[in-house]
Design an enzyme around this catalytic site. Structure first.
Site, short mmCIF file in Angstrom:
data_model
loop_
_atom_site.label_atom_id
_atom_site.label_comp_id
_atom_site.label_asym_id
_atom_site.label_seq_id
_atom_site.Cartn_x
_atom_site.Cartn_y
_atom_site.Cartn_z
N SER A 127 0.83 -1.21 0.00
CA SER A 127 0.00 0.00 0.00
C SER A 127 0.86 1.25 0.00
CB SER A 127 -0.88 -0.02 1.25
OG SER A 127 -1.42 1.25 1.50
N TYR A 152 -2.39 -0.41 10.08
CA TYR A 152 -2.61 -0.95 8.74
C TYR A 152 -1.32 -0.83 7.92
CZ TYR A 152 -4.04 -1.08 3.84
OH TYR A 152 -4.11 -1.37 2.50
N1 LIG Z 1 -8.44 -0.19 -2.60
C1 LIG Z 1 -7.35 0.51 -2.32
O1 LIG Z 1 -7.29 1.72 -2.57
C2 LIG Z 1 -6.13 -0.16 -1.75
C3 LIG Z 1 -5.00 0.63 -1.52
C4 LIG Z 1 -3.86 0.03 -0.99
C5 LIG Z 1 -3.84 -1.32 -0.72
N2 LIG Z 1 -4.96 -2.07 -0.93
C6 LIG Z 1 -4.90 -3.49 -0.63
O2 LIG Z 1 -5.37 -4.22 -1.74
C7 LIG Z 1 -6.00 -5.42 -1.33
C8 LIG Z 1 -7.40 -5.49 -1.90
O3 LIG Z 1 -8.14 -4.35 -1.45
P1 LIG Z 1 -9.63 -4.05 -1.87
O4 LIG Z 1 -9.75 -2.57 -1.98
O5 LIG Z 1 -10.03 -4.93 -2.98
O6 LIG Z 1 -10.37 -4.46 -0.50
P2 LIG Z 1 -11.63 -5.41 -0.24
O7 LIG Z 1 -11.90 -5.31 1.22
O8 LIG Z 1 -12.72 -5.07 -1.19
O9 LIG Z 1 -11.07 -6.84 -0.60
C9 LIG Z 1 -10.43 -7.68 0.33
C10 LIG Z 1 -11.17 -9.02 0.34
O10 LIG Z 1 -10.45 -9.88 1.20
C11 LIG Z 1 -11.37 -10.58 1.99
N3 LIG Z 1 -10.70 -10.90 3.27
C12 LIG Z 1 -10.35 -10.03 4.25
N4 LIG Z 1 -9.78 -10.70 5.26
C13 LIG Z 1 -9.77 -12.02 4.90
C14 LIG Z 1 -9.33 -13.20 5.53
N5 LIG Z 1 -8.79 -13.17 6.76
N6 LIG Z 1 -9.46 -14.38 4.87
C15 LIG Z 1 -10.01 -14.42 3.63
N7 LIG Z 1 -10.48 -13.33 2.99
C16 LIG Z 1 -10.35 -12.14 3.62
C17 LIG Z 1 -12.55 -9.66 2.20
O11 LIG Z 1 -13.74 -10.36 2.47
C18 LIG Z 1 -12.60 -8.91 0.88
O12 LIG Z 1 -13.52 -9.50 -0.01
C19 LIG Z 1 -5.95 -5.41 0.20
O13 LIG Z 1 -4.82 -6.13 0.58
C20 LIG Z 1 -5.77 -3.94 0.52
O14 LIG Z 1 -5.13 -3.76 1.77
C21 LIG Z 1 -6.10 -1.51 -1.44
#
Ligand SMILES: NC(=O)c1ccc[n+]([C@@H]2O[C@H](COP(=O)([O-])OP(=O)(O)OC[C@H]3O[C@@H](n4cnc5c(N)ncnc54)[C@H](O)[C@@H]3O)[C@@H](O)[C@H]2O)c1
Length: 335
Positions: A127, A152
């Protein structure tokens, strides 16, 4: 390729899985469908994936050590795209243990699965928040990232360190992608674009932190999914130019890489809101509030290294991306 995509019912996971399926890969999508936000949105994303040939869903928690070990043993993955995590900066102040379980315990389980079953490449979500309080712009992979301002961010930085040890000890190719504020259709209900769009349509005020004096490098989800797949296809190898006497944090003597993936265009929050207002044809009522704990003032990605590595960087203009989000939102929620 047979690819494990964790977090497949999530926002970015769905888009990545779709892209892999579209090119004919076999995808095992894993998710625990937790209720951090509206579970029905996660189920709708899954329904879309389940309509495509080559997709199989496994409901499992990444922190379930035995469950994850058996999955790797049974399946034999060529590659892993690990996106499942407890996301959200602000929530990490309220529920730190969720981040330890999903982002740290879950990450070790992924590393162990990859190590014992000779997975060819582990690509995982880091991130932009790892840059913490840094003010040197743009943020580059060679910068020191030792000053996180939320748990985080600390878990994401920890993932990079843990990945490095496995790349070093077991020769496991790992690539971390530092995502910069990803937005687009099927986006997350806890993020600004979704919250603002919903509030404006419902004629409620929107909450604007730090009185609007913030900037974000908003990155369109299709560009991110494209980047993830390109990176997956190019595992790192030991970098012959790596100099341990002057170690560059972005690379290594081990098959380890980390890249920013952002739009190279920090946008002031008030301009972002203006863009949403234009796409909706409505004006927002703004409640100006102080900075929230854990938030950073600005993000801005240097993506030169990514461009050199995979030959493409995010480029979707914000107006266009927001218009696509608003079109999706209105049709999905019928408003
Ligand atoms: N969206 C952003 O702007 C952004 C920015 C930086 C990093 N990220 C990272 O990208 C990745 C995806 O983010 P996103 O925006 O799609 O978020 P999201 O919350 O929509 O997707 C994450 C998915 O992982 C699942 N999940 C969470 N904990 C879990 C567990 N213990 N076991 C199994 N499944 C689990 C959730 O149910 C969810 O469907 C994450 O790692 C997030 O930290 C996202």
């Amino acid at each position: 390729m047979k690819v494990l995509v964790t977090g497949a019912a999530g926002f970015i996971g769905m888009h990545v899985a779709q892209r892999l399926l579209a090119r004919g890969d076999e995808v095992v999508g894993l998710d625990n469908l937790n209720d951090y936000y509206d579970v029905s949105l996660k189920e709708s994303r899954l329904e879309r994936l389940q309509r495509q040939p080559g997709f199989r869903f496994v409901r499992l928690d990444v922190a379930d050590r035995e469950g994850i070990a058996s999955l790797f043993a049974e399946q034999g993955f060529d590659g892993v795209v690990h996106l499942a995590a407890q996301a959200g900066v602000r929530y990490s102040l309220r529920n730190p243990h969720a981040y330890v379980d999903s982002n740290l315990v879950g990450f070790v389980n992924m590393l162990e699965g990859c190590r014992h079953h000779k997975v060819g490449h582990l690509v995982y979500a880091s991130s932009s928040s790892v840059y913490g309080g840094n003010t040197k712009m743009p943020f580059a992979e060679a910068d020191a990232v030792d000053h996180p301002v939320s748990l985080y961010a600390a878990t994401k930085k920890a993932n990079e360190l843990m990945a490095h040890t496995y790349s070093h000890l077991y020769g496991l190719p790992t690539t971390g992608l530092r995502f910069f504020t990803v937005y687009g259709p099927w986006g997350r209900p806890d993020m600004a674009l979704f919250l603002f769009t919903k509030a404006i349509l419902e004629q409620r005020p929107i909450e604007v932190y730090n009185f609007g004096h913030m900037q974000r490098d908003f990155t369109y989800v299709d560009d991110v999914a494209d980047g993830v797949v390109r990176v997956l296809d190019r595992p790192g190898s030991p970098d012959a130019a790596f100099d341990a006497a002057r170690p560059n944090p972005a690379t290594s003597h081990a098959p380890y890489r980390v890249f920013n993936i952002g739009n190279r265009n920090p946008v002031p929050l008030l301009d972002f809101i203006g863009c949403i207002e234009r796409a909706l044809g409505k004006t927002a009522e703004k409640r100006l509030l102080p900075l929230q704990d854990g938030d950073v003032l600005a993000t801005y990605a240097d993506v030169q290294a990514l461009g050199e590595w995979v030959g493409a960087v995010p480029a979707t203009p914000l107006e266009q991306g927001i218009a696509s989000f608003v079109a999706w939102y209105r049709s999905y929620y019928r408003v």
